[in-house]
Design an enzyme around this catalytic site. Structure first.
Site, PDB file in Angstrom:
ATOM      1  N   THR A  56      28.874  44.555  44.270  1.00  0.00           N
ATOM      2  CA  THR A  56      29.585  43.285  44.395  1.00  0.00           C
ATOM      3  C   THR A  56      30.900  43.415  45.161  1.00  0.00           C
ATOM      4  O   THR A  56      31.591  42.430  45.346  1.00  0.00           O
ATOM      5  CB  THR A  56      29.888  42.700  43.007  1.00  0.00           C
ATOM      6  OG1 THR A  56      30.513  43.722  42.229  1.00  0.00           O
ATOM      7  CG2 THR A  56      28.615  42.258  42.328  1.00  0.00           C
ATOM      8  N   HIS A  63      34.764  52.245  43.286  1.00  0.00           N
ATOM      9  CA  HIS A  63      36.063  52.769  42.893  1.00  0.00           C
ATOM     10  C   HIS A  63      35.847  53.795  41.796  1.00  0.00           C
ATOM     11  O   HIS A  63      34.716  53.995  41.348  1.00  0.00           O
ATOM     12  CB  HIS A  63      37.010  51.638  42.467  1.00  0.00           C
ATOM     13  CG  HIS A  63      36.476  50.794  41.354  1.00  0.00           C
ATOM     14  ND1 HIS A  63      35.962  49.534  41.572  1.00  0.00           N
ATOM     15  CD2 HIS A  63      36.376  51.021  40.040  1.00  0.00           C
ATOM     16  CE1 HIS A  63      35.559  49.034  40.408  1.00  0.00           C
ATOM     17  NE2 HIS A  63      35.793  49.917  39.469  1.00  0.00           N
ATOM     18  N   HIS A 121      33.587  53.397  38.777  1.00  0.00           N
ATOM     19  CA  HIS A 121      32.133  53.482  38.927  1.00  0.00           C
ATOM     20  C   HIS A 121      31.634  54.913  38.756  1.00  0.00           C
ATOM     21  O   HIS A 121      30.443  55.141  38.582  1.00  0.00           O
ATOM     22  CB  HIS A 121      31.716  53.062  40.349  1.00  0.00           C
ATOM     23  CG  HIS A 121      31.814  51.596  40.624  1.00  0.00           C
ATOM     24  ND1 HIS A 121      32.709  51.076  41.526  1.00  0.00           N
ATOM     25  CD2 HIS A 121      31.120  50.548  40.142  1.00  0.00           C
ATOM     26  CE1 HIS A 121      32.553  49.757  41.590  1.00  0.00           C
ATOM     27  NE2 HIS A 121      31.602  49.410  40.750  1.00  0.00           N
ATOM     28  N   LYS A 176      33.523  40.827  31.405  1.00  0.00           N
ATOM     29  CA  LYS A 176      34.291  40.014  32.348  1.00  0.00           C
ATOM     30  C   LYS A 176      34.887  38.833  31.590  1.00  0.00           C
ATOM     31  O   LYS A 176      34.317  38.357  30.631  1.00  0.00           O
ATOM     32  CB  LYS A 176      33.377  39.475  33.454  1.00  0.00           C
ATOM     33  CG  LYS A 176      32.591  40.536  34.177  1.00  0.00           C
ATOM     34  CD  LYS A 176      33.455  41.230  35.194  1.00  0.00           C
ATOM     35  CE  LYS A 176      32.647  42.155  36.090  1.00  0.00           C
ATOM     36  NZ  LYS A 176      31.723  43.017  35.353  1.00  0.00           N
ATOM     37  N   ARG A 221      31.715  35.465  37.783  1.00  0.00           N
ATOM     38  CA  ARG A 221      31.837  36.242  39.002  1.00  0.00           C
ATOM     39  C   ARG A 221      31.632  35.355  40.220  1.00  0.00           C
ATOM     40  O   ARG A 221      30.854  34.415  40.200  1.00  0.00           O
ATOM     41  CB  ARG A 221      30.786  37.343  38.983  1.00  0.00           C
ATOM     42  CG  ARG A 221      30.825  38.199  40.199  1.00  0.00           C
ATOM     43  CD  ARG A 221      29.869  39.337  40.091  1.00  0.00           C
ATOM     44  NE  ARG A 221      30.402  40.417  39.301  1.00  0.00           N
ATOM     45  CZ  ARG A 221      29.680  41.440  38.881  1.00  0.00           C
ATOM     46  NH1 ARG A 221      28.420  41.490  39.145  1.00  0.00           N
ATOM     47  NH2 ARG A 221      30.229  42.398  38.199  1.00  0.00           N
ATOM     48  N   GLN A 226      18.411  42.911  33.647  1.00  0.00           N
ATOM     49  CA  GLN A 226      18.668  44.345  33.520  1.00  0.00           C
ATOM     50  C   GLN A 226      17.608  44.998  32.642  1.00  0.00           C
ATOM     51  O   GLN A 226      17.194  46.134  32.892  1.00  0.00           O
ATOM     52  CB  GLN A 226      20.069  44.588  32.948  1.00  0.00           C
ATOM     53  CG  GLN A 226      20.419  46.074  32.922  1.00  0.00           C
ATOM     54  CD  GLN A 226      21.898  46.328  32.692  1.00  0.00           C
ATOM     55  OE1 GLN A 226      22.742  45.505  33.047  1.00  0.00           O
ATOM     56  NE2 GLN A 226      22.211  47.451  32.088  1.00  0.00           N
ATOM     57  N   ASP A 285      30.207  49.257  28.240  1.00  0.00           N
ATOM     58  CA  ASP A 285      30.054  47.801  28.294  1.00  0.00           C
ATOM     59  C   ASP A 285      28.603  47.416  28.563  1.00  0.00           C
ATOM     60  O   ASP A 285      28.230  46.257  28.442  1.00  0.00           O
ATOM     61  CB  ASP A 285      30.985  47.194  29.357  1.00  0.00           C
ATOM     62  CG  ASP A 285      30.783  47.811  30.728  1.00  0.00           C
ATOM     63  OD1 ASP A 285      30.197  48.898  30.826  1.00  0.00           O
ATOM     64  OD2 ASP A 285      31.225  47.202  31.712  1.00  0.00           O
ATOM     65  N   LYS A 331      43.470  50.204  32.016  1.00  0.00           N
ATOM     66  CA  LYS A 331      42.250  50.587  32.701  1.00  0.00           C
ATOM     67  C   LYS A 331      42.592  51.708  33.658  1.00  0.00           C
ATOM     68  O   LYS A 331      43.559  51.641  34.389  1.00  0.00           O
ATOM     69  CB  LYS A 331      41.705  49.404  33.489  1.00  0.00           C
ATOM     70  CG  LYS A 331      40.370  48.927  32.958  1.00  0.00           C
ATOM     71  CD  LYS A 331      39.763  47.919  33.893  1.00  0.00           C
ATOM     72  CE  LYS A 331      38.771  47.051  33.143  1.00  0.00           C
ATOM     73  NZ  LYS A 331      38.526  45.790  33.821  1.00  0.00           N
ATOM     74  N   LYS A 348      43.888  52.237  38.200  1.00  0.00           N
ATOM     75  CA  LYS A 348      44.580  51.103  38.810  1.00  0.00           C
ATOM     76  C   LYS A 348      45.773  51.615  39.612  1.00  0.00           C
ATOM     77  O   LYS A 348      46.488  52.484  39.170  1.00  0.00           O
ATOM     78  CB  LYS A 348      45.081  50.149  37.716  1.00  0.00           C
ATOM     79  CG  LYS A 348      43.968  49.358  37.086  1.00  0.00           C
ATOM     80  CD  LYS A 348      43.538  48.228  37.993  1.00  0.00           C
ATOM     81  CE  LYS A 348      42.362  47.496  37.375  1.00  0.00           C
ATOM     82  NZ  LYS A 348      41.667  46.655  38.327  1.00  0.00           N
ATOM     83  N   THR A 349      45.948  51.050  40.770  1.00  0.00           N
ATOM     84  CA  THR A 349      47.123  51.384  41.563  1.00  0.00           C
ATOM     85  C   THR A 349      47.805  50.080  41.936  1.00  0.00           C
ATOM     86  O   THR A 349      47.314  49.010  41.604  1.00  0.00           O
ATOM     87  CB  THR A 349      46.736  52.121  42.851  1.00  0.00           C
ATOM     88  OG1 THR A 349      46.044  51.202  43.690  1.00  0.00           O
ATOM     89  CG2 THR A 349      45.846  53.300  42.563  1.00  0.00           C
TER      90      THR A 349
END
Length: 439
Positions: A72, A77, A80, A114, A118, A203, A224, A259, A262-263
């Site tokens: 998506t 990142h 994943h 979420k 989305r 799924q 999740d 999380k 994260k940057t």
RNA sequence: GGGGAGAUUCCCGAGUGGUCAAAGGGGGCAGACUGUAAAUCUGUUGGCUCAGCCUUCGAAGGUUCAAAUCCUUCUCUCCCCA
């Protein structure tokens, strides 16, 4: 930790309170399969539908397993990657891995975890994303097409017949039961569209398809995904009477509960265009002490003994952090980029190192000849998003030009500050550097 | 289909005609302390040609000397009833 409930009968064999420590092995109950033992000691195991059964199955021979991921976004990142690290461990232990691209499911969007619906993205975009994801995965896993290969659920989902699907698959799902799943409960507050609600069926259908087509009997994924995985296992049992397993990994958080990955710019992406190898390296170099050991175990393949030595009490953690940063960067971007990032970091923070490996910006020499206004210089060097920010930086004493703190926001930087090579190092705060090369 | 509530600066969330670039918190950035860590403290956080000016409060119009605040229309979200 969330407590799933109402999840089925024979499946409910999960560690009490989600803790890994409770998994029976050293207790003498069973000898856990070596591959699972590796995952456990490296902190991968969050929940398993039947650890004992899975362990026996793995002892008996290669188990075909899969992990699915919906393309998506434009790049994977680091979030994943946890399942892919686990995948590599399992593959090395001789099991067969399937990387499933959710080219079909990405058209819907998974509501799990979420808070809002989305964005719907175009099919073309999904295919392009899938291609990029696969490229990144292949670089990391080195798919051989035989014991490690990819599938795309678009193959069986894209042209699914609605009526047939309802008849054959839909009838096995209880809405009452689905509503009791945490993933949907949360969304009951904010709104959940019907197509999203269907995600679990799709799924589950994926798992069933892979079970039938590829003999896949294990699905792994982030925690999740627990609800979706369990639903797939039940579907396999109902439709095929077969046995399958599910194994989830913790959703990695940093020690302060955020999380992971994260940057300032968002996630820590694998795409070097989106997150440069230097930034990537620096992220790991700056992890909190409390996260160090966990990350070494999960995101590197360093032997456990070495990790234990690096993290021994009383040891200065900086060497271990550098090791972590180098190892992960090398895994994702290759050894050459890792070397460069390390050299750049050394140049910026320590002495020595290689200045040319620092983040570099080229600017016209003539600008310096005529006097480069500092505010413009910091903006163009990428150290400030606007002149106002640059001004604040200077006012607060965080701007360094060459070796000295720059105080005057109105002054200009002349060519005399460039070194013999026509270079100048700028610093914003303590951690952000730019090497300016005048050409 | 009917009724109600709402959309505010990166996020949450105050503000209900001028004193509002907009309280407070979070996050970010910077300084101090350090180990390129955490915690803590301090400052800062729309832009610019910066003691001034310009653009922001879902969108478009309107009222007014003056609007985030009032009116109209539109878009979207949530809740209740059917």
């Amino acid at each position: 930790m969330r407590i799933p409930h109402g999840i089925g009968y024979t499946l409910a064999r999960r560690p009490p309170s989600g803790g890994v420590g409770e998994i029976p092995n050293q207790s003498g109950a069973i000898d856990m399969n070596a591959a699972l033992e590796t995952l456990k000691e490296r902190g991968f195991i969050q929940q398993c539908t039947d650890l004992e059964g899975l362990s026996k199955a793995m002892d008996a021979g290669p188990v075909t397993f899969y992990e699915g991921c919906d393309p998506t976004g434009p790049s994977l990142h680091i979030g994943h990657m946890v399942p892919y690290f686990a995948m590599r461990h399992l593959h090395e232990a001789g099991h067969v891995a399937i990387v499933l691209m959710g080219g079909g499911t990405a058209r819907i969007g998974d509501p799990s975890g979420k808070s809002s619906m989305r964005q719907i993205i175009s099919y073309e975009e999904i295919d392009a994303n899938a291609a990029r994801f696969l490229g990144q995965i292949d670089k990391f896993l080195k798919l051989d097409g035989k014991t490690m290969y990819s599938e795309n659920n678009k193959t069986w989902l894209a042209d699914l017949n609605y009526i047939d699907f309802l008849r054959d698959i839909g009838r096995h799902f209880s809405v009452n039961r689905m509503l009791s799943f945490e993933a949907y409960k949360q969304r009951m507050e904010t709104g959940l569209s019907f197509i999203e609600f269907n995600y679990q069926l799709l799924q589950s259908y994926d798992f069933l398809q892979l079970y039938k087509r590829n003999g896949c009997t294990l699905q792994i994924g982030g925690d999740d995904q627990w609800g979706n995985i369990v639903a797939g296992i039940e579907l396999i049992r109902r439709v095929e009477g077969g046995e399958a397993f599910g194994l989830t990994f913790p959703l990695v958080m940093t020690a302060d509960g955020k999380k992971m990955g994260k940057t300032e710019k968002g996630a820590l992406f694998l795409d070097p265009e989106m997150t440069t190898p230097y930034e990537f390296f620096q992220y790991w170099r700056n992890v909190q002490d409390a996260d160090l050991e966990k990350f070494l175990k999960m995101f590197t393949f360093l032997p456990m003994a070495e990790i234990a030595a690096l993290c021994a009490p009383g040891t200065n953690p900086n060497a271990a952090k550098e090791r972590l940063a180098y190892a992960v960067t090398a895994l994702i971007h290759g050894a050459a980029e890792a070397d460069k990032a390390l050299a750049g970091a050394k140049a910026a923070f320590g002495s020595g190192g290689d200045k040319s490996a620092m983040p570099t910006v080229e600017l016209a020499r003539s600008r310096f000849d005529s006097g480069f206004p500092v505010l413009d210089l910091f903006v163009e060097a990428g150290l400030a998003p606007s002149k106002s920010e640059a001004r604040r930086l200077i006012q607060q004493g965080g701007a360094v030009v060459g070796d000295s703190v720059w105080k005057d926001e109105k002054a200009a930087v002349g060519a005399d500050l460039l070194d013999a090579e026509g270079e100048l190092v700028l610093r914003a705060g303590k951690k952000r550097f730019a090497r300016v090369v005048a050409k």
